[in-house]
Scaffold this motif. Structure first.
Motif, mmCIF file in Angstrom:
data_model
loop_
_atom_site.group_PDB
_atom_site.id
_atom_site.type_symbol
_atom_site.label_atom_id
_atom_site.label_comp_id
_atom_site.label_asym_id
_atom_site.label_seq_id
_atom_site.Cartn_x
_atom_site.Cartn_y
_atom_site.Cartn_z
ATOM 1 N N SER A 1 0.818 -1.378 0.023
ATOM 2 C CA SER A 1 0.049 -0.130 -0.106
ATOM 3 C C SER A 1 0.641 1.198 -0.059
ATOM 4 O O SER A 1 0.727 2.276 -0.820
ATOM 5 N N ASP A 2 1.915 1.235 0.876
ATOM 6 C CA ASP A 2 2.743 2.612 0.790
ATOM 7 C C ASP A 2 3.555 2.845 -0.501
ATOM 8 O O ASP A 2 3.511 3.955 -0.963
ATOM 9 N N ALA A 3 3.620 1.632 -1.093
ATOM 10 C CA ALA A 3 4.620 1.761 -2.454
ATOM 11 C C ALA A 3 3.424 2.117 -3.608
ATOM 12 O O ALA A 3 3.845 3.206 -4.288
ATOM 13 N N ALA B 1 2.465 5.806 -2.723
ATOM 14 C CA ALA B 1 3.628 6.862 -3.307
ATOM 15 C C ALA B 1 4.136 6.639 -4.675
ATOM 16 O O ALA B 1 4.239 7.772 -5.295
ATOM 17 N N THR B 2 3.791 5.687 -5.406
ATOM 18 C CA THR B 2 3.966 5.694 -6.903
ATOM 19 C C THR B 2 2.999 6.532 -7.691
ATOM 20 O O THR B 2 3.211 7.108 -8.593
ATOM 21 N N TYR B 3 1.724 6.517 -7.127
ATOM 22 C CA TYR B 3 0.707 7.113 -7.522
ATOM 23 C C TYR B 3 0.713 8.651 -7.567
ATOM 24 O O TYR B 3 0.365 9.329 -8.026
ATOM 25 N N LEU B 4 1.186 8.935 -6.135
ATOM 26 C CA LEU B 4 1.501 10.482 -6.113
ATOM 27 C C LEU B 4 2.340 10.913 -6.798
ATOM 28 O O LEU B 4 2.298 12.223 -7.292
ATOM 29 N N LEU B 5 3.684 10.233 -7.101
ATOM 30 C CA LEU B 5 4.805 11.044 -7.915
ATOM 31 C C LEU B 5 4.111 10.649 -9.441
ATOM 32 O O LEU B 5 4.471 11.683 -10.340
ATOM 33 N N TRP B 6 3.326 9.855 -9.820
ATOM 34 C CA TRP B 6 2.776 9.661 -11.075
ATOM 35 C C TRP B 6 1.823 11.104 -11.281
ATOM 36 O O TRP B 6 1.739 11.744 -12.512
ATOM 37 N N LEU B 7 0.968 11.321 -10.418
ATOM 38 C CA LEU B 7 0.074 12.471 -10.439
ATOM 39 C C LEU B 7 0.841 13.867 -10.675
ATOM 40 O O LEU B 7 0.523 14.761 -11.513
ATOM 41 N N VAL C 1 3.898 -1.581 -9.049
ATOM 42 C CA VAL C 1 5.226 -1.273 -8.476
ATOM 43 C C VAL C 1 5.020 -1.689 -7.031
ATOM 44 O O VAL C 1 5.845 -2.146 -6.602
ATOM 45 N N GLY C 2 3.827 -1.672 -6.473
ATOM 46 C CA GLY C 2 3.740 -2.082 -5.184
ATOM 47 C C GLY C 2 3.792 -3.522 -5.170
ATOM 48 O O GLY C 2 4.767 -3.984 -4.011
ATOM 49 N N LEU C 3 3.804 -4.563 -6.047
ATOM 50 C CA LEU C 3 3.843 -5.509 -6.028
ATOM 51 C C LEU C 3 5.345 -6.190 -6.261
ATOM 52 O O LEU C 3 5.717 -6.772 -5.459
ATOM 53 N N ILE C 4 6.066 -5.377 -6.993
ATOM 54 C CA ILE C 4 7.377 -5.627 -7.080
ATOM 55 C C ILE C 4 8.251 -5.206 -5.838
ATOM 56 O O ILE C 4 9.175 -5.926 -5.326
ATOM 57 N N VAL C 5 7.850 -4.043 -5.288
ATOM 58 C CA VAL C 5 8.325 -3.799 -3.880
ATOM 59 C C VAL C 5 8.191 -4.903 -2.921
ATOM 60 O O VAL C 5 9.120 -5.391 -2.166
ATOM 61 N N MET C 6 7.022 -5.463 -2.980
ATOM 62 C CA MET C 6 6.664 -6.651 -2.068
ATOM 63 C C MET C 6 7.710 -7.916 -2.369
ATOM 64 O O MET C 6 8.153 -8.608 -1.296
ATOM 65 N N LEU C 7 8.052 -8.117 -3.590
ATOM 66 C CA LEU C 7 8.880 -8.803 -3.898
ATOM 67 C C LEU C 7 10.067 -8.924 -3.441
ATOM 68 O O LEU C 7 11.130 -9.593 -3.512
ATOM 69 N N LEU C 8 10.614 -7.748 -3.553
ATOM 70 C CA LEU C 8 12.082 -7.276 -3.256
ATOM 71 C C LEU C 8 12.397 -7.562 -1.900
ATOM 72 O O LEU C 8 12.287 -7.586 -0.869
#
Length: 153
Positions: free
Chosen positions: A80-82, A85-91, A146-153
């Protein structure tokens, strides 16, 4: 096979790439005109499938880059945090592009002066706003990836 047509290539701004018959390219600067015979480049246009594969590959590369920055530089570890954060940067980027680059800086663009169209006409502004809305929808797909990838890292 030769065709009885003449091709005009005019570069409005920046640089334009023109494919020559010998397979090499000529580059035009802004304001340059190229005239040549219209030769057959391909029997049919390139398939849309290759364009989709290229775009999906680019999205995946950008998603991994975002995830690496969020995980290892910002220390974000949850989905959720990732995603937020990604969507806010995107916006921020999307709205900057729409408001500053497309609308506020448009009166200084040579294209608008050349075609004698006002960049602040309602239709021109609405065109850029629709593009921004499309960008916001794409961001809604991009952020969870991006959130899924962050979880996998």
């Amino acid at each position: 096979m030769r065709y009885p047509f003449v091709k005009l290539n005019y570069c409005i701004r920046g640089r334009c790439e023109v494919l020559l018959e010998n397979g090499k390219y000529a580059y035009l600067s802004a304001g340059m005109l190229s005239i040549d015979s219209n030769h057959l480049i391909a029997e049919k246009p390139p398939a849309k499938k290759s364009g989709i594969i290229r775009k999906l590959t680019a999205i995946l590369i950008y998603a991994v880059m975002f995830a690496l920055v969020l995980r290892f530089i910002n220390g974000i570890t949850t989905f959720s945090d990732a995603a937020v954060a990604t969507y806010l940067l995107w916006l921020v980027v999307d709205w900057y592009d729409c408001l500053v680059v497309d609308i506020l800086m448009a009166p200084f663009d040579k294209f608008y002066r050349m075609v004698k169209v006002s960049p602040v006409e309602k239709s021109a502004v609405w065109f850029h706003c629709k593009g921004s809305l499309r960008g916001m929808i794409i961001g809604l797909v991009f952020a969870p990836v991006v959130g899924l990838i962050v979880m996998l890292l």
